[in-house]
Design a protein around this motif. Structure first.
Motif, PDB file in Angstrom:
ATOM      1  N   GLU A   5       0.832  -1.207   0.000  1.00 46.78           N
ATOM      2  CA  GLU A   5       0.000   0.000   0.000  1.00 46.78           C
ATOM      3  C   GLU A   5       0.872   1.264   0.000  1.00 46.78           C
ATOM      4  N   VAL A   6       1.920   1.251   0.826  1.00 45.86           N
ATOM      5  CA  VAL A   6       2.775   2.436   0.954  1.00 45.86           C
ATOM      6  C   VAL A   6       3.577   2.680  -0.329  1.00 45.86           C
ATOM      7  N   VAL A   7       3.903   1.622  -1.057  1.00 40.89           N
ATOM      8  CA  VAL A   7       4.704   1.807  -2.281  1.00 40.89           C
ATOM      9  C   VAL A   7       3.809   2.042  -3.493  1.00 40.89           C
ATOM     10  N   LEU A   8       2.785   1.208  -3.676  1.00 36.90           N
ATOM     11  CA  LEU A   8       2.032   1.236  -4.932  1.00 36.90           C
ATOM     12  C   LEU A   8       0.644   1.861  -4.800  1.00 36.90           C
ATOM     13  N   GLY A   9       0.224   2.181  -3.573  1.00 37.24           N
ATOM     14  CA  GLY A   9      -1.110   2.771  -3.357  1.00 37.24           C
ATOM     15  C   GLY A   9      -1.224   4.110  -4.073  1.00 37.24           C
ATOM     16  N   PRO A  10      -2.468   4.645  -4.141  1.00 39.11           N
ATOM     17  CA  PRO A  10      -2.699   5.876  -4.910  1.00 39.11           C
ATOM     18  C   PRO A  10      -1.848   7.059  -4.452  1.00 39.11           C
ATOM     19  N   THR A  11      -1.524   7.128  -3.153  1.00 35.36           N
ATOM     20  CA  THR A  11      -0.621   8.202  -2.691  1.00 35.36           C
ATOM     21  C   THR A  11       0.694   7.580  -2.202  1.00 35.36           C
ATOM     22  N   LEU A  45      16.459   5.909  -4.211  1.00 35.07           N
ATOM     23  CA  LEU A  45      16.653   4.585  -3.612  1.00 35.07           C
ATOM     24  C   LEU A  45      15.580   4.352  -2.561  1.00 35.07           C
ATOM     25  N   TYR A  46      15.018   3.166  -2.604  1.00 29.96           N
ATOM     26  CA  TYR A  46      14.010   2.756  -1.606  1.00 29.96           C
ATOM     27  C   TYR A  46      14.574   1.572  -0.818  1.00 29.96           C
ATOM     28  N   ILE A  47      14.576   1.698   0.518  1.00 27.78           N
ATOM     29  CA  ILE A  47      15.078   0.634   1.396  1.00 27.78           C
ATOM     30  C   ILE A  47      13.925   0.155   2.266  1.00 27.78           C
TER      31      ILE A  47
END
Ligand code: NAD
Length: 310
Positions: A74-80, A91-93
């Protein structure tokens, strides 16, 4: 590299990790579903963002430390979500304990816009998070890890590069499968020993210098002996980890009979209403069933009226 770091997920682990990063001089931009948990960190100079996308717009590196794969997705691909704010070169960790298959899928999505991904789950609990002595197990490109070593170092005593993205979580699930088996069997052994007439403190001292020694058992002076079952590492999250480990076993055709038993043990504790207690609380249903209390420091010094779960 811009020193402004995004951090999403300010729970039992995220909060002390953020305190250490602030103390090490990083500027943090924070987000959580519950804004109240951020208040002490904002007082220490961190900034707040209303959505993960806003965090991603403000920071070239973002860390998440979230409870479940569903929350991470949800946090990565959700609408916001983060994806809405990513720029090429970011970079995403993910430091959550997560499904290897999900972090690999997220890494594929991120690669399409030139964003790097590391999975970097941790071991060492809230005590390790406070002290900056976590073990971090990293999956992903070594070049990305080298770029963010100085960011991870204030959090960790040891950093292991385990292989490609997803391997950090494979390592973490294997570690927790073994660690949680030790947790359940330590509770079982201590209750048996006390029920059969042993002093729990002497039994503890014996086992921590014998072949039964393990990390969970060594928490007893802080947890079981003090009747302190506050999380820490919640039983609900331990159950999530076992479920993920069993799914990994099925994916690779590896039977995990002991892990099945540990999962059932955690489910019994959850059914007894202990899901939000620390994982050491798996001893409580055993104590209730057998009528013993594994208190300390010794049976005769045990305070009267020690709380028993029922
Ligand atoms: P926690 O439940 O204490 O905290 C999780 C935080 O994430 C909460 O503040 C919650 O509000 C927030 N959150 C949940 N969904 C969200 C969303 N969609 N958007 C924004 N915020 C959201 O969990 P924890 O104990 O801090 O554990 C975090 C991760 O670290 C888990 O994956 C856990 O398995 C792992 N871990 C925990 C420990 C431990 O000892 N607690 C040790 C090692 C690893």
């Amino acid at each position: 590299m811009n020193q402004k770091i995004g951090f999403i997920g300010l729970g039992q682990m995220g909060r002390p990790m953020c305190r250490r990063l602030l103390a090490a001089g990083f500027d943090l931009v924070l987000h959580d579903l519950d804004p109240e948990v951020a208040a002490p960190l904002l007082a220490q100079g961190a900034a707040w963002a209303g959505t993960p996308a806003e965090v991603a717009r403000a920071c070239r590196v973002v860390i998440t430390c979230l409870p479940t794969p569903q929350a991470v997705e949800e946090v990565v691909l959700g609408p916001t979500g983060l994806r809405a704010g990513w720029q090429p070169g970011d970079l995403y960790i993910d430091m959550s304990t997560n499904a290897p298959s999900l972090i690999r899928r997220l890494a594929q999505e991120a690669a399409q816009i030139g964003v790097g991904v590391l999975d970097a789950p941790v071991s060492g609990g809230t005590v390790g998070a406070e002290a900056g002595t976590l073990t971090i197990m990293v999956g992903g490109e070594a070049a990305w890890l080298d770029k963010v070593r100085s960011l991870l170092e204030p959090l960790a005593a040891r950093i292991f590069h385990m292989g490609e993205v997803g391997c950090g979580n494979v390592a973490k699930l294997v570690n927790n499968l073994v660690g949680l088996a030790c947790n359940s069997i330590s509770a079982e052994g201590m209750v048996l020993g006390v029920k059969a007439g042993l002093d729990p403190q002497i039994l503890y001292e014996l086992m921590t210098v014998s072949t039964a020694d393990n990390w969970s058992l060594r928490q007893y002076p802080r947890t079981v002996f003090k009747r302190n079952f506050a999380p820490g590492f919640k039983i609900n999250l331990a159950h999530k980890d076992l479920t993920l480990a069993l799914a990994l076993g099925r994916e690779h055709g590896v039977p995990l009979a002991v892990a099945e038993a540990v999962k059932a043990d955690l489910e019994a504790a959850i059914a007894a209403g202990l899901g939000e207690q620390g994982v050491d609380a798996v001893i409580l249903p055993r104590e209730a069933r057998t009528g013993v209390v594994v208190g300390g420091p010794t049976q005769e010094h045990q305070p009267k009226g020690v709380a028993t779960w029922s």
